[in-house]
Scaffold this active site. Structure first.
Site, PDB file in Angstrom:
ATOM      1  N   ARG A  58       0.853  -1.206   0.000  1.00  0.00           N
ATOM      2  CA  ARG A  58       0.000   0.000   0.000  1.00  0.00           C
ATOM      3  C   ARG A  58       0.880   1.243   0.000  1.00  0.00           C
ATOM      4  NH1 ARG A  58      -2.146  -3.271   3.798  1.00  0.00           N
ATOM      5  NH2 ARG A  58      -4.213  -4.146   3.438  1.00  0.00           N
ATOM      6  N   ARG A  83      -1.655  10.280  -2.883  1.00  0.00           N
ATOM      7  CA  ARG A  83      -2.701  11.261  -2.563  1.00  0.00           C
ATOM      8  C   ARG A  83      -2.910  12.208  -3.733  1.00  0.00           C
ATOM      9  NH1 ARG A  83      -0.248  12.985   3.218  1.00  0.00           N
ATOM     10  NH2 ARG A  83      -0.633  11.035   4.333  1.00  0.00           N
ATOM     11  N   ARG A 141      17.800  -5.543   9.617  1.00  0.00           N
ATOM     12  CA  ARG A 141      18.622  -4.534   8.953  1.00  0.00           C
ATOM     13  C   ARG A 141      19.148  -3.631  10.059  1.00  0.00           C
ATOM     14  NH1 ARG A 141      20.967  -5.038   4.478  1.00  0.00           N
ATOM     15  NH2 ARG A 141      20.846  -2.835   3.909  1.00  0.00           N
ATOM     16  N   ARG A 200      19.365   8.883   3.999  1.00  0.00           N
ATOM     17  CA  ARG A 200      18.752  10.180   4.314  1.00  0.00           C
ATOM     18  C   ARG A 200      19.658  10.993   5.228  1.00  0.00           C
ATOM     19  NH1 ARG A 200      13.562   8.790   8.221  1.00  0.00           N
ATOM     20  NH2 ARG A 200      14.652   7.594   9.807  1.00  0.00           N
ATOM     21  N   GLU A 215      22.372   8.735   7.451  1.00  0.00           N
ATOM     22  CA  GLU A 215      22.009   7.356   7.792  1.00  0.00           C
ATOM     23  C   GLU A 215      22.427   6.411   6.668  1.00  0.00           C
ATOM     24  OE1 GLU A 215      17.994   6.669   8.995  1.00  0.00           O
ATOM     25  OE2 GLU A 215      17.989   8.329  10.432  1.00  0.00           O
ATOM     26  N   TYR A 224       8.245  -4.896  13.908  1.00  0.00           N
ATOM     27  CA  TYR A 224       8.550  -3.487  13.698  1.00  0.00           C
ATOM     28  C   TYR A 224       7.425  -2.680  14.344  1.00  0.00           C
ATOM     29  CZ  TYR A 224       9.528   1.056  11.933  1.00  0.00           C
ATOM     30  OH  TYR A 224       9.800   2.402  11.890  1.00  0.00           O
ATOM     31  N   ASP A 279       5.970   0.937  15.813  1.00  0.00           N
ATOM     32  CA  ASP A 279       6.069   2.375  16.038  1.00  0.00           C
ATOM     33  C   ASP A 279       5.933   2.601  17.539  1.00  0.00           C
ATOM     34  OD1 ASP A 279       6.450   3.322  13.439  1.00  0.00           O
ATOM     35  OD2 ASP A 279       4.313   3.193  12.977  1.00  0.00           O
TER      36      ASP A 279
END
Length: 367
Positions: free
Chosen positions: A172, A176, A249, A280, A300, A348, A350
């Site tokens: 997904r 937008r 990772r 980044r 990074e 993972y 948040d």
């Protein structure tokens, strides 16, 4: 030696939430951590008034009102909104993919034109059943966006070609057809004023904490010190990798203070071409709208993980799911050790999900 109700291994967010709630209920708790600081990966290091996210950018976002209210008792949050920018060979694009991105990419003005352009590229590709990440991405957003904004970044992130990565990684992709640069769709978002240490320090206020202490290297000393042990480290390491190591990772950071007020004008800029070695650059002061005379940036670099490295992102594929299941089954034989958090549960998470998971466990264990 003093005996405790709970020994919490790991002073990160999961461990801190549990310790706070246990102490609140009158339990004797000891928290230990192998690092020399509290906070796990949300720890901030202060450099000339700038709170540096030492282990990568952490932006709090959630749609869970209960979690938002919970975390706001420990700190006031600012109005920071995550609006990353992609840099492809000097061309700058807004993320996530929205009308600003499409206008820059193709010169389209209306949502209808953007949708038509994506559809045209999808049809040209002729992919009906995507077999890998490359085909999945092209079938979702077309070739131009894939080539400039997805391919190089993703290959650096995972250390593999997009044709070798499973399609489900980007099932997904947010697309937008509005001019909205807010990366997250969550209702609540921000950065704690003063950094994340404010939250952890308040959670662990009055709780006994021992830092620079490795539980697994001192098992004889600690395994009988408490009635129960909450272990938030890697579950495979706890069992000495008896079924083999789970895959992660890792990330390597190059952090430097620069003698300029403003280096890149944004907290997060992704480098999406394959040639730039880092993924980044984070400019930390922008998380708290800092006005300090200098700035601190972190480059990074995504890295392959090996035993002994810092694990960041679990590699959630079928092979690792089967391996984790073996460790999970083994953990069910434990009568006093409970595994929690992203490393203990090999997920993972948040930050809001870590808090949610910890509070759910508190409810089960303490209420």
């Amino acid at each position: 030696m003093k005996h405790y109700d709970y020994l919490v291994v790991g002073a990160g967010l999961y461990g801190a939430v549990f310790a706070y709630e246990a102490k609140k209920r009158g339990k004797e708790v000891l928290v230990i951590d192998r690092r020399d600081h509290k906070g796990g990966n949300i720890y901030c290091e202060e450099v000339n008034g700038i709170n540096v996210h030492k282990y990568g950018a952490h932006i709090f976002h959630t749609s869970n009102k209960k979690v938002w209210e919970y975390v706001n008792q420990f700190a006031e949050f600012n109005r920071y909104t995550n609006s990353p920018v992609a840099n492809y060979k000097g061309e700058l694009y807004n993320l996530p993919f929205n009308m600003n991105t499409f206008n820059k990419m193709w010169g389209v003005i209306t949502p209808q034109e953007a949708a038509a352009k994506i559809e045209e590229q999808r049809k040209e590709a002729g992919i009906t059943e995507p077999k890998n990440l490359e085909e999945q991405a092209i079938s979702l957003v077309g070739k131009d966006i894939y080539e400039k904004l997805i391919k190089g970044y993703t290959q650096k992130q995972w250390g593999r070609k997009c044709t070798e990565l499973p399609s489900f990684i980007i099932k997904r992709l947010p697309v937008r057809l509005t001019f909205d640069n807010n990366y997250f769709n969550d209702l609540y978002q921000g950065i704690p004023m003063g950094g994340y240490n404010v939250i952890i320090d308040k959670m662990l206020d009055g709780v006994e904490v021992e830092l620079g202490t490795d539980y697994l290297a001192n098992k004889d000393k600690y395994e009988n010190i408490a009635d129960k042990i909450i272990f938030t480290g890697p579950i495979d390491e706890f069992y000495d990798y008896c079924f083999g190591p789970l895959e992660y990772r890792s990330v390597r950071f190059e952090t430097e203070e620069l003698p300029v007020e403003n280096y890149q004008g944004n907290a997060v800029i992704n480098y999406t071409d394959a040639e730039t070695p880092y993924t980044r650059i984070i400019e930390h002061k922008h998380f708290e709208f800092g006005t300090q005379p200098t700035t601190v940036i972190s480059k990074e670099y995504s890295a392959e993980w090996k035993v002994g490295d810092e694990p960041y992102y679990p590699v959630n594929n079928d092979k690792n799911a089967a391996l984790y299941q073996k460790y999970l089954d083994k953990s069910k034989e434990e009568n006093k050790v409970i595994f929690g958090g992203r490393l203990g549960e090999y997920k993972y998470y948040d930050m809001d999900k870590v808090i949610e998971s910890a509070l759910n466990f508190v409810e089960k264990e303490l209420d």
